[in-house]
Design a protein around this motif. Structure first.
Motif, PDB file in Angstrom:
ATOM      1  N   ILE A 148       0.855  -1.200   0.000  1.00 18.34           N
ATOM      2  CA  ILE A 148       0.000   0.000   0.000  1.00 18.34           C
ATOM      3  C   ILE A 148       0.889   1.248   0.000  1.00 18.34           C
ATOM      4  N   ILE A 149       0.372   2.320  -0.563  1.00 15.04           N
ATOM      5  CA  ILE A 149       1.118   3.581  -0.636  1.00 15.04           C
ATOM      6  C   ILE A 149       0.683   4.451   0.558  1.00 15.04           C
ATOM      7  N   THR A 150       1.657   5.073   1.225  1.00 14.90           N
ATOM      8  CA  THR A 150       1.357   5.840   2.437  1.00 14.90           C
ATOM      9  C   THR A 150       1.878   7.280   2.326  1.00 14.90           C
ATOM     10  N   SER A 151       1.422   8.121   3.244  1.00 14.82           N
ATOM     11  CA  SER A 151       1.896   9.512   3.292  1.00 14.82           C
ATOM     12  C   SER A 151       3.218   9.555   4.041  1.00 14.82           C
ATOM     13  N   GLY A 152       4.274   9.280   3.344  1.00 19.14           N
ATOM     14  CA  GLY A 152       5.600   9.199   3.965  1.00 19.14           C
ATOM     15  C   GLY A 152       5.740   7.883   4.707  1.00 19.14           C
ATOM     16  N   THR A 153       6.975   7.593   5.061  1.00 16.66           N
ATOM     17  CA  THR A 153       7.230   6.419   5.890  1.00 16.66           C
ATOM     18  C   THR A 153       6.585   6.630   7.263  1.00 16.66           C
ATOM     19  N   SER A 154       6.626   7.876   7.736  1.00 14.10           N
ATOM     20  CA  SER A 154       6.035   8.194   9.037  1.00 14.10           C
ATOM     21  C   SER A 154       4.554   7.855   9.066  1.00 14.10           C
ATOM     22  N   GLY A 155       3.857   8.143   7.969  1.00 16.76           N
ATOM     23  CA  GLY A 155       2.434   7.822   7.891  1.00 16.76           C
ATOM     24  C   GLY A 155       2.207   6.323   8.035  1.00 16.76           C
ATOM     25  N   GLY A 156       3.028   5.533   7.352  1.00 20.14           N
ATOM     26  CA  GLY A 156       2.913   4.070   7.425  1.00 20.14           C
ATOM     27  C   GLY A 156       3.223   3.555   8.820  1.00 20.14           C
ATOM     28  N   LEU A 157       4.240   4.157   9.406  1.00 19.92           N
ATOM     29  CA  LEU A 157       4.671   3.765  10.746  1.00 19.92           C
ATOM     30  C   LEU A 157       3.546   4.024  11.753  1.00 19.92           C
ATOM     31  N   LEU A 161       0.276   4.501  11.215  1.00 15.65           N
ATOM     32  CA  LEU A 161      -0.929   3.690  11.008  1.00 15.65           C
ATOM     33  C   LEU A 161      -0.659   2.226  11.344  1.00 15.65           C
ATOM     34  N   GLY A 162       0.558   1.778  11.063  1.00 15.97           N
ATOM     35  CA  GLY A 162       0.920   0.392  11.403  1.00 15.97           C
ATOM     36  C   GLY A 162       0.845   0.178  12.909  1.00 15.97           C
ATOM     37  N   LEU A 163       1.406   1.098  13.664  1.00 12.95           N
ATOM     38  CA  LEU A 163       1.400   0.951  15.123  1.00 12.95           C
ATOM     39  C   LEU A 163      -0.018   1.091  15.673  1.00 12.95           C
ATOM     40  N   LEU A 164      -0.775   2.065  15.138  1.00 11.33           N
ATOM     41  CA  LEU A 164      -2.161   2.255  15.603  1.00 11.33           C
ATOM     42  C   LEU A 164      -2.999   1.016  15.356  1.00 11.33           C
ATOM     43  N   SER A 165      -2.702   0.324  14.263  1.00 11.48           N
ATOM     44  CA  SER A 165      -3.555  -0.827  13.959  1.00 11.48           C
ATOM     45  C   SER A 165      -3.137  -2.088  14.704  1.00 11.48           C
ATOM     46  N   MET A 166      -2.006  -2.063  15.391  1.00  9.88           N
ATOM     47  CA  MET A 166      -1.597  -3.290  16.098  1.00  9.88           C
ATOM     48  C   MET A 166      -1.535  -3.169  17.614  1.00  9.88           C
ATOM     49  N   GLN A 198      -5.100  -4.283   5.019  1.00 13.94           N
ATOM     50  CA  GLN A 198      -6.492  -3.831   4.854  1.00 13.94           C
ATOM     51  C   GLN A 198      -6.919  -2.967   6.038  1.00 13.94           C
ATOM     52  N   THR A 199      -6.467  -3.345   7.230  1.00 10.70           N
ATOM     53  CA  THR A 199      -6.809  -2.569   8.428  1.00 10.70           C
ATOM     54  C   THR A 199      -6.130  -1.203   8.382  1.00 10.70           C
ATOM     55  N   ILE A 200      -4.878  -1.205   7.949  1.00 12.29           N
ATOM     56  CA  ILE A 200      -4.145   0.064   7.836  1.00 12.29           C
ATOM     57  C   ILE A 200      -4.840   0.973   6.817  1.00 12.29           C
ATOM     58  N   LEU A 201      -5.323   0.365   5.735  1.00 14.68           N
ATOM     59  CA  LEU A 201      -6.037   1.161   4.717  1.00 14.68           C
ATOM     60  C   LEU A 201      -7.299   1.794   5.290  1.00 14.68           C
ATOM     61  N   LYS A 202      -7.990   1.024   6.146  1.00 13.60           N
ATOM     62  CA  LYS A 202      -9.202   1.559   6.783  1.00 13.60           C
ATOM     63  C   LYS A 202      -8.842   2.815   7.590  1.00 13.60           C
ATOM     64  N   LEU A 203      -7.724   2.741   8.327  1.00 18.80           N
ATOM     65  CA  LEU A 203      -7.292   3.909   9.111  1.00 18.80           C
ATOM     66  C   LEU A 203      -6.845   5.041   8.190  1.00 18.80           C
ATOM     67  N   GLN A 204      -6.175   4.674   7.095  1.00 18.10           N
ATOM     68  CA  GLN A 204      -5.693   5.714   6.169  1.00 18.10           C
ATOM     69  C   GLN A 204      -6.875   6.468   5.547  1.00 18.10           C
ATOM     70  N   VAL A 223      -6.260   9.965   4.190  1.00 17.98           N
ATOM     71  CA  VAL A 223      -7.069   9.800   2.973  1.00 17.98           C
ATOM     72  C   VAL A 223      -6.255   9.131   1.864  1.00 17.98           C
ATOM     73  N   CYS A 224      -5.205   9.796   1.405  1.00 17.37           N
ATOM     74  CA  CYS A 224      -4.331   9.183   0.403  1.00 17.37           C
ATOM     75  C   CYS A 224      -3.006   9.938   0.425  1.00 17.37           C
ATOM     76  N   ALA A 225      -1.991   9.348  -0.173  1.00 23.00           N
ATOM     77  CA  ALA A 225      -0.722  10.078  -0.341  1.00 23.00           C
ATOM     78  C   ALA A 225      -0.935  11.087  -1.484  1.00 23.00           C
ATOM     79  N   PRO A 226      -0.147  12.181  -1.507  1.00 19.43           N
ATOM     80  CA  PRO A 226      -0.343  13.229  -2.528  1.00 19.43           C
ATOM     81  C   PRO A 226      -0.312  12.656  -3.955  1.00 19.43           C
ATOM     82  N   THR A 227      -1.375  12.934  -4.704  1.00 19.84           N
ATOM     83  CA  THR A 227      -1.552  12.291  -6.014  1.00 19.84           C
ATOM     84  C   THR A 227      -0.439  12.628  -7.027  1.00 19.84           C
TER      85      THR A 227
END
Ligand code: PMP
Length: 375
Positions: free
Chosen positions: A95-104, A106-111, A251-257, A262-266
């Motif tokens: 999945i594409i995220t808003s920076g690595t920080s965004g992925g980090l 959302l990953g932590l929030l979802s686990m 899929q869970t991370i996407l739900k949070l995103q 919303v999305c990474a800059p188009t």
């Protein structure tokens, strides 16, 4: 004037960490006219022209609306193909995220559930303990001084019934140390054996000076890998990252995103396609020679571990008090960061060698004379 009323609105979760250490250094830095700035955690080169051009083209072509939450198909599918060819795991989704920080985040929030323990290695990237605590998790630090190597036996001893995940980063910020195949295999197998999640933050995967990246994902198919375009292409302000791991989690991370970033800059996602076609090996060779330059300049006067990647060096402060040393450096217009920002110890300091050779030479000279004065 600060409002006392608004202070009473601030949630408890924000009080478990503070960021005053870094702010203090940057406030002091703002007062220096022509600083020797070795504190910055981003490449000193600009985004390559073709990548800029493709971002501008995307904007001009009207690619300015929301992207799908998981990323534009062209980019997501391209990265998915690369990941599939590399790992061959049947349940690994990109999945594409808003920076690595965004992925980090959302990953932590979802686990992480409140009270869950998260193992991380000290020294650590400054965001890790803060994000873990924001999620209600309990950071469990594994001290890796003095060589910054990971001993899976130490990790095994830290695992309890409350351990939810291990957060790992190589090449490392702030040490630049790159974990070996044996270290990552040990970690990967341990996580697998205990059924614990493993996040591998590989944002510096583009800056490797002495060989290939050893990733735990090669040894544990459930590993969650986080990477991004910030460092590899000098795109830190463009906020683009990606992550891959087991599909239920993605899929869970996407739900949070969907309900947060919303999305990474188009347009930036479109430009990432150009980035993936850009040969950055010349830039990496340049950074390898910066690494060699700073190591050669400092190794006689400082206790240091030669970094295998990223653009950091984490030497021991002469005298053992990093804050005192950083203050002395400031008197010579040199900006470096005290280890306490990245560690529960305050014995080392971080140098970023993402700077011009001229700045590096000025920095080496100032550091050498400080070390010699301390003897
Ligand atoms: N992880 C590490 C280890 C980092 O050093 C950084 C940036 N300093 C990040 C993640 C975040 O990078 P970004 O959000 O720009 O992708």
């Amino acid at each position: 004037m600060t409002s006392d009323l608004s202070k009473s609105w601030i949630a408890d979760r924000t009080k478990s960490f503070d960021s005053s250490g870094i702010r203090k250094v940057f406030d002091l830095a703002a007062k220096i006219k022509n600083p020797i700035n070795l504190s910055i955690g981003q490449p000193d080169f600009d985004v390559p022209e073709n990548i800029k051009r493709s971002c501008i083209d995307a904007i001009e072509a009207g690619k300015n609306g929301y992207a799908p939450t998981q990323g534009i198909p062209a980019l997501r599918e391209r990265l998915q193909n690369e990941v599939d060819n590399r790992f061959g795991h049947d349940d690994r989704q990109v999945i594409i995220t808003s920076g690595t920080s965004g992925g980090l985040m959302l990953g932590l929030l979802s686990m992480i559930n409140p009270g869950d323990e998260v193992i991380l290695f000290d020294p650590y990237f400054v965001m890790y303990p803060a994000l873990i605590q924001l999620c209600g998790g309990v950071p469990i630090f594994i001290d890796t001084y003095p060589d910054f190597r990971i001993d899976p036996n130490h990790v095994a001893k830290a695992i309890t019934p409350k351990t939810k995940l291990i957060l790992f980063n190589s090449p490392s910020n702030p040490t630049g140390v790159t974990a070996s195949v044996d270290e990552v295999r040990g970690l990967a197998e341990l996580a697998n054996h205990h059924g614990v999640a493993l996040i591998s933050d590989e944002i510096y995967s583009g800056f490797l000076f002495d060989g290939e990246l050893a990733t735990p994902a090669n040894y544990n198919p459930e590993t969650i890998v986080i990477d991004g375009f910030s460092k590899s292409y000098g795109m830190t302000g463009w906020r683009l990252g990606y992550m891959h791991g087991p599909s239920a989690l993605m899929q869970t991370i996407l739900k949070l995103q969907q309900y947060s970033f919303v999305c990474a800059p188009t347009p930036v996602q479109w430009s990432a396609l150009a980035a993936l076609d850009t040969d950055m090996s010349g830039y990496v060779a340049d950074y390898r020679s910066k690494r060699d330059r700073i190591v050669a300049g400092l190794q006689d006067d400082f206790e240091l571990v030669v970094p295998g990647g990223a653009f950091y060096l984490f030497p021991k402060a002469p005298g053992g008090d990093a804050s005192a040393f950083v203050n002395k450096a400031l008197e010579r217009d040199l900006l470096i960061l005290p280890g306490s920002i990245f560690s529960r110890r305050n014995s080392h300091f971080r140098i970023s060698f993402a700077a011009s050779d001229e700045t590096l030479d000025r920095g080496i000279e100032a550091l050498k004379s400080l070390a010699q004065a301390a003897v």
